[in-house]
Design an enzyme around this catalytic site. Sequence first.
Site, PDB file in Angstrom:
ATOM      1  N   ARG A 132      10.277  -6.913  12.803  1.00  0.00           N
ATOM      2  CA  ARG A 132       8.841  -6.576  12.921  1.00  0.00           C
ATOM      3  C   ARG A 132       8.097  -6.875  11.623  1.00  0.00           C
ATOM      4  NH1 ARG A 132       9.255  -0.628  15.735  1.00  0.00           N
ATOM      5  NH2 ARG A 132       9.514  -1.301  17.901  1.00  0.00           N
ATOM      6  N   ASP A 139       0.844  -1.203   0.000  1.00  0.00           N
ATOM      7  CA  ASP A 139       0.000   0.000   0.000  1.00  0.00           C
ATOM      8  C   ASP A 139       0.877   1.249   0.000  1.00  0.00           C
ATOM      9  OD1 ASP A 139      -2.920   1.119   0.703  1.00  0.00           O
ATOM     10  OD2 ASP A 139      -1.432   2.255   1.844  1.00  0.00           O
ATOM     11  N   LYS A 177       2.683  -1.112   8.858  1.00  0.00           N
ATOM     12  CA  LYS A 177       3.952  -0.599   8.325  1.00  0.00           C
ATOM     13  C   LYS A 177       5.069  -0.871   9.317  1.00  0.00           C
ATOM     14  CE  LYS A 177       7.103   2.927   8.760  1.00  0.00           C
ATOM     15  NZ  LYS A 177       7.763   3.401   9.995  1.00  0.00           N
ATOM     16  N   SER A 178       6.227  -1.259   8.819  1.00  0.00           N
ATOM     17  CA  SER A 178       7.441  -1.280   9.638  1.00  0.00           C
ATOM     18  C   SER A 178       8.639  -1.204   8.714  1.00  0.00           C
ATOM     19  CB  SER A 178       7.522  -2.554  10.485  1.00  0.00           C
ATOM     20  OG  SER A 178       8.748  -2.555  11.201  1.00  0.00           O
ATOM     21  N   VAL A 179       9.697  -0.557   9.212  1.00  0.00           N
ATOM     22  CA  VAL A 179      10.963  -0.597   8.481  1.00  0.00           C
ATOM     23  C   VAL A 179      11.962  -1.502   9.204  1.00  0.00           C
ATOM     24  CG1 VAL A 179      10.692   1.647   7.366  1.00  0.00           C
ATOM     25  CG2 VAL A 179      11.753   1.525   9.647  1.00  0.00           C
ATOM     26  N   ASN A 220       4.928  -9.251  11.896  1.00  0.00           N
ATOM     27  CA  ASN A 220       3.567  -8.790  11.608  1.00  0.00           C
ATOM     28  C   ASN A 220       2.829  -9.684  10.606  1.00  0.00           C
ATOM     29  OD1 ASN A 220       4.087  -6.697  13.345  1.00  0.00           O
ATOM     30  ND2 ASN A 220       4.338  -5.141  11.765  1.00  0.00           N
ATOM     31  N   TYR A 263       3.068   9.902  -0.621  1.00  0.00           N
ATOM     32  CA  TYR A 263       4.152   9.323   0.195  1.00  0.00           C
ATOM     33  C   TYR A 263       5.521   9.556  -0.453  1.00  0.00           C
ATOM     34  CZ  TYR A 263       0.341   6.614   2.417  1.00  0.00           C
ATOM     35  OH  TYR A 263      -0.810   6.212   3.034  1.00  0.00           O
ATOM     36  N   LYS A 304      -2.706   5.759  -4.393  1.00  0.00           N
ATOM     37  CA  LYS A 304      -3.813   6.680  -4.093  1.00  0.00           C
ATOM     38  C   LYS A 304      -3.633   8.025  -4.788  1.00  0.00           C
ATOM     39  CE  LYS A 304      -3.670   4.651   0.543  1.00  0.00           C
ATOM     40  NZ  LYS A 304      -2.235   4.575   0.902  1.00  0.00           N
ATOM     41  N   LEU A 320      -2.084  -0.448  13.881  1.00  0.00           N
ATOM     42  CA  LEU A 320      -1.478  -0.515  15.226  1.00  0.00           C
ATOM     43  C   LEU A 320      -1.600   0.831  15.932  1.00  0.00           C
ATOM     44  CD1 LEU A 320       1.818  -2.380  14.138  1.00  0.00           C
ATOM     45  CD2 LEU A 320      -0.323  -3.404  14.985  1.00  0.00           C
ATOM     46  N   HIS A 379      -7.647   9.412  -2.042  1.00  0.00           N
ATOM     47  CA  HIS A 379      -6.995   9.374  -0.727  1.00  0.00           C
ATOM     48  C   HIS A 379      -7.867   9.973   0.389  1.00  0.00           C
ATOM     49  CE1 HIS A 379      -2.638   9.167   0.978  1.00  0.00           C
ATOM     50  NE2 HIS A 379      -3.512   8.971   1.941  1.00  0.00           N
ATOM     51  N   ILE A 392      -2.934  -3.274   6.869  1.00  0.00           N
ATOM     52  CA  ILE A 392      -1.692  -2.954   6.143  1.00  0.00           C
ATOM     53  C   ILE A 392      -0.662  -2.345   7.103  1.00  0.00           C
ATOM     54  CG2 ILE A 392      -2.581  -2.750   3.786  1.00  0.00           C
ATOM     55  CD1 ILE A 392      -3.112   0.247   4.372  1.00  0.00           C
TER      56      ILE A 392
END
Length: 282
Positions: free
Chosen positions: A245, A54, A239-241, A249, A59, A84, A199, A117, A237
């Site tokens: 994680r 996503d 998110k983590s970098v 997830n 972004y 989006k 989250l 969006h 959806i």
Amino acid sequence: MSTSHPQTVPTIPTVKLNNGVEIPQLGFGVFQVPDDETTTAVSAALEAGYRSIDTAAIYGNETGVGRALAASDIPREDLFITTKLWNADQGYDATLRAFDTSLGKLGLDHVDLYLIHWPTPARDLYADSWRAIERLATEGRIRAAGVSNFQPAHLQRLQDTGDLVPAVNQVELHPGLQQAELRAFHAAHGIATEAWSPLAQGAVLDDPAVTAIAERTGKSPAQVVLRWHLQLGTIVIPKSVTPARIRQNVDVFDFELTAQDMTAINATDRDLRTGPHPDQFN
Ligand code: NDP
């Protein structure tokens, strides 16, 4: 599947949208990930088993997503890519132009889901934007058409003026903001609910109801919250970098919350918004 991917990647269930297209119930979000870090994060997510990504024009990382897709040997038909339309690009012609730009950055010939969006009601252009998105769907350049941050009144307007019912409404949703009324509207109209900030950007991970279940099940608070979403039936959806994680997830298909666990988390609903209210954001 290619042998270069680990055998242990989970099988992610899908949700069938109102046009028959199937979306993975769990995907990977890249909001606030800088473009140059996005390729690494998306590649790690694909390696861990995610197939749905996503992103959004605003972004600034569609190019980074595209690089990861180009480097992957996963067949295009196994991927589900969402982007989006940004607020400043609303309107019929502007939407068509913005879509072309997004597609070019992603390096794709179609996206699986294209979303308005935000409704930005003060601009009063979302019905025109929707007509353009309906055209993209007719032309086969998007497999499904949807919206994000739409309130029931905005959805109703599209139903009154448009031909297509949105396949998805992607909205802020997590244990602190459970959106029961909106989810009921979606269910009544055949619109799938997709949860952004599932989250709450970490704000619900210390909730005692969540940490108690995490301790009992030996799962992390994030895994417990994602399980709550999946059992509620929403599309998520996270998110983590952080590589560990990212893997954690998606590793949420080997345990279940009890009815009592669901009730305990349901009781933590508290109008906790991490983002703007859709009626006010323009
Ligand atoms: P999330 O609720 O997914 O939370 C992300 C945050 O939680 C990051 O700080 C991340 O840290 C942390 N985190 C992730 N996994 C764990 C874990 N297992 N344990 C502890 N902390 C964890 O927030 P987002 O706002 O990013 O929402 C997800 C996606 O939703 C976005 O990326 C975007 O794709 C979409 N979105 C859409 C919006 C819309 O208007 N349509 C608005 C906002 C988001 P770290 O990265 O450092 O690991």
